[in-house]
Scaffold this motif. Structure first.
Motif, short mmCIF file in Angstrom:
data_model
loop_
_atom_site.label_atom_id
_atom_site.label_comp_id
_atom_site.label_asym_id
_atom_site.label_seq_id
_atom_site.Cartn_x
_atom_site.Cartn_y
_atom_site.Cartn_z
N ALA A 357 -33.91 3.51 16.91
CA ALA A 357 -35.16 2.69 16.81
C ALA A 357 -35.60 2.23 18.26
O ALA A 357 -36.75 2.19 18.45
CB ALA A 357 -34.92 1.83 15.80
N MET A 358 -34.74 1.59 18.99
CA MET A 358 -35.10 1.14 20.21
C MET A 358 -35.70 2.28 21.04
O MET A 358 -36.64 2.00 21.91
CB MET A 358 -33.89 0.47 20.93
N LEU A 359 -34.95 3.14 21.26
CA LEU A 359 -35.18 4.38 22.24
C LEU A 359 -36.78 4.81 21.69
O LEU A 359 -37.66 4.98 22.47
CB LEU A 359 -34.38 5.52 22.16
N LEU A 360 -36.96 5.04 20.39
CA LEU A 360 -38.14 5.72 19.94
C LEU A 360 -39.29 4.67 19.86
O LEU A 360 -40.23 5.03 19.51
CB LEU A 360 -37.85 6.28 18.54
N SER A 361 -39.10 3.42 20.22
CA SER A 361 -40.21 2.48 20.31
C SER A 361 -40.45 2.02 21.60
O SER A 361 -41.35 1.01 21.68
CB SER A 361 -39.85 1.31 19.24
N LEU A 362 -39.76 2.49 22.65
CA LEU A 362 -40.08 2.12 24.00
C LEU A 362 -41.28 2.86 24.52
O LEU A 362 -41.73 3.86 23.74
CB LEU A 362 -38.86 2.53 24.83
N ARG A 363 -41.91 2.49 25.37
CA ARG A 363 -42.83 3.20 26.13
C ARG A 363 -42.78 4.54 26.85
O ARG A 363 -41.77 4.35 27.79
CB ARG A 363 -43.83 2.27 27.00
N GLY A 364 -43.19 5.51 26.44
CA GLY A 364 -42.60 6.71 27.24
C GLY A 364 -42.32 7.74 25.95
O GLY A 364 -42.61 7.46 25.03
N SER A 365 -42.24 9.04 26.51
CA SER A 365 -41.79 10.18 25.75
C SER A 365 -40.28 10.05 25.73
O SER A 365 -39.58 9.28 26.18
CB SER A 365 -41.87 11.63 26.31
N VAL A 366 -39.68 10.72 24.89
CA VAL A 366 -38.30 10.91 24.35
C VAL A 366 -37.95 11.79 24.35
O VAL A 366 -38.36 12.87 23.67
CB VAL A 366 -38.14 9.90 23.13
N CYS A 367 -36.49 12.25 24.90
CA CYS A 367 -35.48 13.45 24.66
C CYS A 367 -34.46 12.97 23.98
O CYS A 367 -33.61 12.13 24.19
CB CYS A 367 -34.99 14.03 25.97
N LEU A 368 -34.30 13.65 22.79
CA LEU A 368 -32.87 13.70 21.98
C LEU A 368 -32.05 14.64 22.17
O LEU A 368 -32.61 15.90 22.05
CB LEU A 368 -33.17 13.35 20.33
N TYR A 369 -30.87 14.50 22.26
CA TYR A 369 -29.86 15.70 22.36
C TYR A 369 -29.27 16.11 21.04
O TYR A 369 -28.76 15.25 20.24
CB TYR A 369 -28.70 15.28 23.31
N GLN A 370 -28.91 17.31 20.74
CA GLN A 370 -28.71 17.82 19.52
C GLN A 370 -27.35 17.26 19.04
O GLN A 370 -26.48 16.95 19.78
CB GLN A 370 -28.48 19.68 19.65
N GLY A 371 -27.27 16.69 17.83
CA GLY A 371 -26.24 16.00 17.21
C GLY A 371 -26.23 14.66 17.53
O GLY A 371 -25.61 13.90 16.85
N GLU A 372 -27.33 14.09 18.31
CA GLU A 372 -27.34 12.51 18.48
C GLU A 372 -28.16 11.94 17.13
O GLU A 372 -27.69 11.08 16.67
CB GLU A 372 -28.68 12.58 19.51
N GLU A 373 -28.80 12.89 16.32
CA GLU A 373 -29.43 12.52 15.09
C GLU A 373 -28.40 12.63 14.08
O GLU A 373 -28.64 11.94 12.85
CB GLU A 373 -30.62 13.55 14.65
N LEU A 374 -26.88 12.93 14.28
CA LEU A 374 -25.95 13.00 13.45
C LEU A 374 -25.00 11.89 13.38
O LEU A 374 -24.27 11.24 12.84
CB LEU A 374 -25.24 14.25 13.32
N GLY A 375 -25.22 11.02 14.92
CA GLY A 375 -24.40 10.05 15.30
C GLY A 375 -23.01 10.49 15.76
O GLY A 375 -22.00 9.83 15.62
N LEU A 376 -23.18 11.91 16.21
CA LEU A 376 -21.82 12.45 16.68
C LEU A 376 -21.23 11.93 17.70
O LEU A 376 -21.67 11.32 18.90
CB LEU A 376 -21.78 14.00 16.99
#
Length: 543
Positions: A357-376
């Protein structure tokens, strides 16, 4: 094309796909482009705006695709150009842009350019790479070091000269001071633009030029373990890299690259910047709308997860950014997974949601790495299982990059649903199987649902996508800030600890926003924020 469509990248969420480990469509144990196409609906379900594909070009794979031997073709292990075209079509059908990794600092030593260059000192490509005579005593031209350990110079017996390699000795650096090299590289960029890509992630974007005088790098005055690019078991971190990268000539090349992309409205660039003054370089490379569209640094890829560090990093870049634009990431294919790195080596789903939530609400674009969304978490591998040359060189103090590159777990079975091959190119981590997509889909409180929920919430609040930011408070575990534009004024707070937190009275009044049930929420009372353990608060500030 409207300005909004042209600038879709501003505040975009970009999902990094490491094709080798995403999905194996032909059961050979290695992921491929057709596998990405088959799973494009999953990517679309996350709500992301774009995918960034790690290299799939023809390569001997000594550095797993970052050693390119043909910039304009697909390596057979990943499929064909036809498979790439099908992926572009499928992604665009689902409203997803496609960004590809462009590795321009170096090629493979198997690239035809290098084979010709090393053949003699007077052929047409003799000066396409960085060659230099030995010193009178036979030693290397200067003290520059390779990121992968040891000198950055390799002796070649045919030319009886050294060539420069910032990475593996099988990855010779191209000579950007040669205009023919620059033109040839821009031609490869145009090849993919004509094929329909929406942009490029530029690998090592500050490494393109070197000091032509080959001056020695000075030592760092203070070597601090854990700072950007520094590990005391790798001598690379002992130098201040003034002359082997981040040279002023880089700016001119980035302007030429931008001029080419401007001929293809709606395309974008995101540059990887790794250096001792990365935030300053990010600002320089993205200011003025005539160089890169956005950059990301390694400042959120360290082990420092304190909110004080986040505040300092964001404040520093905001102070110098001007018209530039940042892109932030907590994980990628080169670093230990954030679920382990920022959770003291153990997965903590509640904390992972807060960092998300912090990363996605900072100013700027965002890169997510595959598996990050699973909490791996980071996969634990034995030395015998390693394939990464970086990890093999520095074992056991540094275990390399294989732990973040293991196959993506789609199902809770022996191969994680990644492949029907009994032995994928890297083993599926046991700790990942219980976190597979199939396991999290049915749990409304899973990390996967939290990512989906928050990304979709973010799309409905323009202040979170491209608004301004003002930091109001931070300590090691709590960060409070404001995101605002002409349409809305939002108060955002995160508590990354397992303790309750009550803020000091704030000089404002806010009304609570209802967050998805997958995310623990704080509340605003009597001008103070009440933040339960591992909670997030977002509220509308009343004027």
């Amino acid at each position: 094309m409207s300005n909004a469509n042209i600038e879709w990248w501003r505040g975009a969420v970009i999902y990094q796909v490491y094709p080798r480990s995403f999905y194996d469509s032909n059961s050979d144990g290695i992921g491929d482009l057709a596998g990405v196409t088959q799973q494009i609906k999953y990517i679309a379900s996350l709500g992301v705006d774009a995918i960034w594909l790690s290299p799939f070009f023809t390569s001997p794979m000594k550095d797993f695709g970052y050693d390119v031997s043909d910039y304009c073709d697909v390596d057979p292990i990943f499929g064909s150009l036809t498979d790439f075209d099908a992926l572009i079509e499928a992604a665009h059908h689902h409203g997803i842009k496609v960004i590809i990794d462009q590795v321009m600092n170096h090629t493979s030593d198997q690239h035809p350019w290098f084979k010709e260059s090393r053949d003699s000192r007077d052929n047409d490509k003799a000066d396409w790479y960085i060659w230099h005579d030995a010193k009178p005593d036979g030693t290397a031209p200067n003290n520059w070091l390779s990121v992968f350990g040891g000198p950055a110079w390799q002796w070649d017996s045919r030319r009886r000269q050294y060539y420069l390699h910032n990475f593996l000795d099988s990855q010779p650096d191209l000579n950007f001071h040669n205009e023919d090299v620059v033109n040839a590289l821009l031609d490869t960029v145009k090849f993919w633009l004509d094929r329909g890509v929406d942009g490029f992630r530029l690998d090592t974007a500050n490494y393109f030029y070197h000091d032509q005088e080959l001056r020695d790098n000075p030592p760092k005055q203070e070597v601090v373990e854990g700072s950007i690019g520094v590990s005391l078991d790798n001598p690379y971190g002992y130098q201040l890299h003034l002359y082997d990268k981040s040279r002023p000539e880089n700016i001119g090349f980035l302007m030429r690259l931008r001029k080419l992309l401007d001929q293809y409205p709606g395309t974008t660039t995101v540059g990887e910047v790794g250096c001792d003054f990365s935030l300053k370089t990010m600002a320089e490379y993205t200011q003025g709308n005539d160089k890169l569209h956005m950059c990301y640094s390694f400042d959120l890829l360290t082990h420092d997860n304190t909110m004080t560090h986040i505040n300092h990093t964001m404040t520093t870049i905001e102070e110098g950014l001007g018209t530039g634009w940042p892109c932030w990431s907590m994980s990628n294919h080169d670093v230990e997974r954030v679920a382990s790195r920022w959770n003291h080596g153990e997965a903590n789903s509640a904390r992972s949601k807060v960092f998300m939530a912090m990363l996605l609400s900072l100013r700027g674009s965002v890169c997510l790495y595959q598996g990050e969304e699973l909490g791996l978490p980071e996969a634990e591998l034995t030395f015998e299982q390693l394939v990464d040359p970086f990890g093999i060189n520095f074992w056991p103090e540094f275990k390399g990059r294989d732990g973040c590159r293991t196959p993506f777990p789609w199902e809770n079975n022996a191969t994680g649903g990644f492949s029907e091959h009994d032995e994928p190119w890297l083993p599926v981590a046991e700790t990942h199987k219980a976190l597979a997509v199939s396991e999290q889909e049915g749990d409304r409180h899973s990390v996967l649902h939290a990512y989906r929920d928050f990304i979709h919430l973010r799309k409905h609040h323009s202040a979170l996508v491209n608004g301004d930011i003002e930091f109001m408070y931070s300590d090691d575990v709590v960060l409070i800030y404001r995101r605002y534009n002409e349409f809305e004024n939002l108060l955002v707070a995160v508590n990354t600890s397992n303790q309750d937190h009550l803020s000091a009275p704030l000089p404002l009044v806010a009304s609570d926003m209802v967050l998805p049930e997958s995310i623990r929420s704080g509340r605003f009372e009597s001008q103070s924020l009440i933040l339960p353990p591992y909670s997030v608060y977002i509220g509308n500030i009343e004027s």
